[in-house]
Scaffold this active site. Structure first.
Site, PDB file in Angstrom:
ATOM      1  N   GLY A 174      39.045  32.117  42.683  1.00 48.27           N
ATOM      2  CA  GLY A 174      39.176  31.703  44.078  1.00 48.27           C
ATOM      3  C   GLY A 174      38.223  32.450  44.990  1.00 48.27           C
ATOM      4  CB  ALA A 175      37.613  34.474  47.338  1.00 49.13           C
ATOM      5  CG  HIS A 231      30.854  32.584  46.499  1.00 48.52           C
ATOM      6  ND1 HIS A 231      29.953  32.195  45.544  1.00 48.52           N
ATOM      7  CD2 HIS A 231      31.587  33.582  45.945  1.00 48.52           C
ATOM      8  CE1 HIS A 231      30.114  32.931  44.466  1.00 48.52           C
ATOM      9  NE2 HIS A 231      31.110  33.777  44.678  1.00 48.52           N
ATOM     10  CG  HIS A 288      32.978  30.170  42.982  1.00 56.17           C
ATOM     11  ND1 HIS A 288      33.233  31.053  43.998  1.00 56.17           N
ATOM     12  CD2 HIS A 288      33.290  30.822  41.838  1.00 56.17           C
ATOM     13  CE1 HIS A 288      33.683  32.191  43.501  1.00 56.17           C
ATOM     14  NE2 HIS A 288      33.721  32.082  42.183  1.00 56.17           N
ATOM     15  N   GLY A 314      28.767  31.774  35.781  1.00 57.56           N
ATOM     16  CA  GLY A 314      27.580  32.233  36.501  1.00 57.56           C
ATOM     17  C   GLY A 314      26.902  33.400  35.787  1.00 57.56           C
ATOM     18  CG  ASP A 337      30.521  37.699  36.924  1.00 57.92           C
ATOM     19  OD1 ASP A 337      30.641  38.802  37.450  1.00 57.92           O
ATOM     20  OD2 ASP A 337      30.823  36.639  37.486  1.00 57.92           O
ATOM     21  CD  GLN A 353      33.408  36.564  33.445  1.00 60.97           C
ATOM     22  OE1 GLN A 353      34.361  37.262  33.723  1.00 60.97           O
ATOM     23  NE2 GLN A 353      33.020  35.568  34.236  1.00 60.97           N
ATOM     24  CB  SER A 368      35.115  36.384  45.534  1.00 63.39           C
ATOM     25  OG  SER A 368      34.847  35.186  44.852  1.00 63.39           O
ATOM     26  NE  ARG A 369      35.396  43.143  43.117  1.00 61.89           N
ATOM     27  CZ  ARG A 369      35.695  42.599  41.949  1.00 61.89           C
ATOM     28  NH1 ARG A 369      34.895  41.675  41.447  1.00 61.89           N
ATOM     29  NH2 ARG A 369      36.775  42.960  41.291  1.00 61.89           N
TER      30      ARG A 369
HETATM   31  O1  PAF Z   1      34.369  35.351  36.665  1.00 64.00           O
HETATM   32  C1  PAF Z   1      35.536  35.215  37.059  1.00 64.00           C
HETATM   33  O2  PAF Z   1      35.803  34.792  38.198  1.00 64.00           O
HETATM   34  C2  PAF Z   1      36.676  35.569  36.130  1.00 64.00           C
HETATM   35  O3  PAF Z   1      36.363  36.684  35.360  1.00 64.00           O
HETATM   36  C3  PAF Z   1      37.128  34.396  35.253  1.00 64.00           C
HETATM   37  C4  PAF Z   1      36.049  33.946  34.295  1.00 64.00           C
HETATM   38  C5  PAF Z   1      37.554  33.228  36.135  1.00 64.00           C
HETATM   39  C6  PAF Z   1      38.333  34.816  34.406  1.00 64.00           C
HETATM   40  O4  PAF Z   1      39.401  35.218  35.211  1.00 64.00           O
END
Ligand code: PAF
Length: 280
Positions: free
Chosen positions: A31-32, A34, A37, A147, A150, A153, A186-187
């Site tokens: 969420g939050a 931008h 996203h 994205g 990250d 990730q 979002s931060r």
């Molecule tokens: O990147 C994120 O916003 C989160 O780490 C994700 C992939 C939605 C998992 O909670």
């Protein structure tokens, strides 16, 4: 656009869509929302018949309770934004819906999670592995969108898909930046005006480091100079500045093949931890 809060109702909807032969693109978010996203949603819409955006602030990936408590939660505004990009369905479950019981299963991504974000945020990638696996199982998308900001990730999720044979295509989308170069996050909503003005220095220092490396400077020196540049701006506390190989995420000391050199940074700006990276 339909908004689902239960797994069962989302599954019923998606089953109907699959029966109609529709392909499904999933954009997992916390969420939050931008522009970053929305760019993922636009790509999901372009490549699939329907798009699903999940909005869930996943508690299992936060090792800092204050960070979890302060994470912005803006569901109504998020839904309004998602409507502007023709998102087909939103999945916004409660924590109880996602975790009726605390999960016992844990993920260990080995060397991918002992560096950078994994080292600074113990347990973070376990939580990401759990929630992303659950979302993949619930939605069963044809494609899932993440994205490049990250970056670690992304590496972990690529490995998750390979190791668990999830039947989907991962689509990794470029980082979206504002005019100042600041990566959308979002931060950023938690930064005050002074911090917003300072934040673009992250991308400036990253870009300068890249140029120095391409001009043949030694990577260790470049790292030291970047750390010095951060230390000259008192609002920053540098967490890490690493020059790594894109695939292993391990530190490198000499230039790799084009497109495999990656500089990753995490820095606190006031109380807010920001990350960014550059690949070249
Ligand atoms: O990147 C994120 O916003 C989160 O780490 C994700 C992939 C939605 C998992 O909670």
């Amino acid at each position: 656009m339909e908004v689902f809060t239960s797994i069962a109702s989302l599954r019923t909807f998606l089953k109907q869509q699959r029966t109609l032969g529709k392909s499904i693109g999933l954009v997992p978010t916390m969420g939050a929302l931008h522009q970053g996203h929305l760019s993922l949603l636009n790509q999901a819409n372009a490549e699939n018949d329907i798009s699903v955006c999940s909005i869930f602030v996943n508690p299992t990936q936060f090792n800092n309770p204050e960070d979890l408590a302060k994470y912005p939660r803006t569901l109504d505004a998020d839904c309004a934004l998602l409507q502007t990009v023709n998102c087909s369905a939103v999945f916004a479950p409660s924590s109880e819906e996602m975790y009726p019981e605390p999960p016992l299963l844990t993920f260990d991504f080995g060397s991918l999670e002992t560096v950078m974000e994994g080292a600074s945020r113990p347990g973070h990638f376990n939580g990401v592995g759990i929630v992303v696996s659950k979302l993949f199982n619930i939605v069963q998308p044809d494609r899932a969108y993440f994205g490049q900001k990250d970056i670690q990730q992304v590496s972990v999720i690529k490995r998750l898909v390979t190791d668990l044979s999830f039947q989907l295509e991962l689509v990794i989308c470029p980082t979206v930046r504002d005019a100042s170069g600041l990566a959308m996050s979002s931060r950023n909503q938690r930064l005050n005006d002074t911090e917003i003005a300072i934040a673009p220095n992250i991308f400036r220092i990253l870009t300068e480091a890249k140029e120095k490396i391409l001009n043949g400077r030694h990577m260790n020196e470049v790292k030291e100079e970047a750390a010095l540049a951060f230390s000259k701006i008192p609002e920053f506390t540098l967490d890490y500045f690493e020059i790594t190989n894109l695939n292993t995420l391990l530190p490198i000391t000499s230039l790799q093949d084009r497109g495999s050199n990656t500089i990753c940074v995490a820095a606190f700006l006031g109380p807010v931890r920001l990350i960014d990276n550059i690949i070249f």
